[in-house]
Scaffold this active site. Structure first.
Site, short mmCIF file in Angstrom:
data_model
loop_
_atom_site.label_atom_id
_atom_site.label_comp_id
_atom_site.label_asym_id
_atom_site.label_seq_id
_atom_site.Cartn_x
_atom_site.Cartn_y
_atom_site.Cartn_z
N HIS A 182 0.93 -1.14 -0.01
CA HIS A 182 0.07 0.03 0.18
C HIS A 182 0.98 1.33 0.10
CE1 HIS A 182 -3.94 -2.10 1.78
NE2 HIS A 182 -3.99 -1.78 0.34
N CYS A 488 0.65 -2.99 -21.14
CA CYS A 488 0.33 -2.11 -20.08
C CYS A 488 1.17 -2.52 -18.87
CB CYS A 488 -1.17 -2.54 -19.73
SG CYS A 488 -1.51 -4.46 -19.55
C1 PEP Z 1 1.91 -7.17 -16.32
O1 PEP Z 1 2.01 -8.57 -15.93
O2 PEP Z 1 2.81 -6.56 -16.80
C2 PEP Z 1 0.78 -6.62 -15.78
C3 PEP Z 1 0.32 -5.29 -16.38
O3 PEP Z 1 -0.12 -7.33 -15.21
P1 PEP Z 1 -0.06 -7.27 -13.26
O4 PEP Z 1 1.41 -6.29 -12.87
O5 PEP Z 1 -1.10 -6.82 -12.85
O6 PEP Z 1 0.51 -8.71 -13.16
#
Ligand code: PEP
Ligand code: MG
Length: 528
Positions: A182, A488
């Site tokens: 957090h 992402c």
């Molecule tokens: C990733 O794995 O790059 C992703 C965007 O998902 P998370 O970070 O939530 O696993």
């Protein structure tokens, strides 16, 4: 003059800070025992009440995530089940401070023993609650941190973060800690430099220190040359940040004028409150697992959360990912204990194993879709069959809503590309509306280097040729076959990785809101 020493950790929130080190683990003031057990109980109840009042006052001054965290702490303190063992120990003769400490330490030990990052991160919340009450018992406000200090210790409590005045600078350097905690989330949102996973220093850490949270280091007893080099890097970082603000209002483009879409990654619906929608191209990733807290959210709660974000975005796309519980994000009552959770029942695998929970989320998404430009994606897809089963569930729930006359809409359904099997053979995924590359997981799986382990952080690089080659081939596949491809993972917001990602063929990135300006500025430097 003590010898200089540099510790290497993991960057949790980029930035620079220099100042006196403040030891978070220093012993607290001594509690004056009462005459009887009854009085001890009154003292403990009063201290809990005092801690709740302090937290309530902080909620009023807090916003979004910060308020959510404080309210979570208040709810825990008001839960009689948490304090019952302490009151029972007072009945058996322990003073209030010891009784409370022992009761909370037992609880914390359970969380700390977990091999899952999420639970270890929640141990910090419990330590925070423990110390809030101990401080109230001893009347030690505990916030005597010098302005601009570097808070240093094993871990840091969220309330300690929130009660610290960061306006004069300062930062956080943790021997343990987690970039998924957090506090790390708060630090990124507020721009407070933070490094975790520094380990135990070979000598006592004290005095004036330099925190370089761009590269994840802390220098103890720095030499004049080190101080000079640090200040150069720090002012270059500040200059880059200042210059970047000018890019925020404009659409992102490379030096050659190639347009690049830059969306934002969010976790809580309240995250959008602090973002000017005109500065981004939509939401590229909403991680819904953060809605799955102590209790599993019902359909209405999810529907309202998704609707809020869709209405904020207007016509811009909002890509909501179905719950990616498991791995480093366990959810009580949903995920299962595993010896190797990163390679276990995580993401879509878990959702397909728990259709009761998955169907609720699907209905909430189908209903929310009428309020904006929704896209839905599935996490941790490894085989086409998983995508097909998930898409079939959407079709089933859509038919059921239609039969009941409930307003809804079928969104485009896409998948995360974060398991190497998908990146290597994307052609197997017929009918998928879009791909979103999860570079955090893709990198850790390609390099066999856990994303939350400081000891292998040097291996965990999206810029390794093997990872970049996979990203490039997915981007090329998307382009040749008319399937949109975005990215992402955190690399999308990292100015040092952006040139390589654009070079690999990506034209669509999604980044943490605090990285938006720097990402756009870095894109503008790319020649292609
Ligand atoms: C990733 O794995 O790059 C992703 C965007 O998902 P998370 O970070 O939530 O696993
Ligand atoms: Mg992932």
């Amino acid at each position: 003059m003590p010898a200089p020493l540099r510790l290497q950790g993991i960057c949790a929130s980029a930035g620079y800070a220099e100042g006196p080190l403040f030891d978070l683990d220093r012993p607290s003031a001594v509690y004056a025992s009462q005459a009887s057990a009854a009085e001890e109980k009154v003292a403990l109840a009063a201290a809990i009440g005092k801690a709740v009042s302090r937290l309530t006052a902080m909620v009023d001054a807090a916003d979004g995530d910060a308020a959510d965290i404080l309210e979570f702490h208040i709810a825990m303190l008001e839960d009689a089940a948490l304090s019952a063992p302490a009151f029972a120990s007072i009945g058996s003769g322990l003073p209030a401070d010891l009784a409370w400490r022992q009761a909370l330490d037992a609880e914390i030990a359970g969380y700390e023993a977990s091999d899952q990052d999420y639970f270890r991160a929640r141990a910090a919340d419990l330590r925070d609650i423990r110390d809030q009450v101990l401080r109230a018992l001893t009347d030690d406000g505990g916030s005597a941190v010098a302005a601009g200090a570097i808070l240093y210790g094993d871990d840091i409590a969220p309330t300690r973060f929130l009660e610290t005045d960061w306006s004069a600078g300062g930062g956080i350097a943790l021997k343990a800690g987690s970039a998924a905690s957090h506090v790390a989330m708060l630090a990124r949102a507020r721009g407070v430099p933070m490094v975790v996973g520094l380990g135990e220093p070979a000598k006592t850490a004290e005095g004036f220190v330099l925190l370089d949270a761009e590269h994840g280091t802390i220098a103890l007893a720095p030499s004049p040359t080190e101080i000079e080099a640090f200040r150069l890097s720090s002012s270059s970082f500040a200059a880059r940040q200042g210059k970047a603000q000018a890019f925020l209002a404009k659409p992102a483009a490379t030096r050659a004028g190639t347009a690049v879409r830059v969306q934002v990654n969010i976790a809580y619906p309240s995250d959008v409150d602090g973002i000017d929608v005109s500065t981004c191209d939509g939401v590229g990733l909403m991680r819904t697992e953060f809605l799955f807290g102590k209790t599993l959210p019902d359909e209405e709660t999810q529907y309202h959360a998704y609707r809020k974000v869709l209405e904020w975005a207007g016509e811009k796309p909002v890509t909501i990912r179905t719950v990616d519980a498991g791995g480093d994000k366990p959810v009580p009552g949903f995920t299962v204990a595993e010896t190797n959770p990163f390679l276990g029942l995580r993401g879509i695998r878990l959702s397909l194993a728990r259709l009761d929970i998955f169907r609720i989320q699907i209905r909430a998404l189908l209903r929310a879709a009428i309020h904006g430009n929704l896209k839905v994606m599935f996490p941790m897809i490894a085989t086409p069959d998983e995508y097909e089963r998930a898409a079939a569930l959407f079709a089933e729930e859509q038919a059921a809503l239609a039969a009941r006359g409930v307003a809804h809409k079928m969104p485009p359904l896409g998948i995360m590309v974060e398991v190497p099997s998908v990146a290597i053979a994307p052609e197997a995924f017929d009918g998928v509306a879009f791909f979103s590359i999860g570079s955090n997981d893709l990198t850790q799986y390609v390099m066999a280097a856990a994303r939350d382990n400081a000891a292998v952080a040097h291996l965990n690089s999206v810029r390794h040729p093997a990872v970049l080659r996979l990203i490039g081939s997915v981007a090329a596949f998307g382009q040749e076959n008319g399937v949109p491809v975005s990215l992402c993972g955190d690399a999308g917001g990292d100015p040092a990785s952006i040139p390589a990602l654009i070079e690999a063929g990506l034209r669509d990135l999604s980044v943490a809101p605090a990285q938006l300006a720097m990402a756009k500025a870095a894109i503008a430097e790319v020649p292609v």
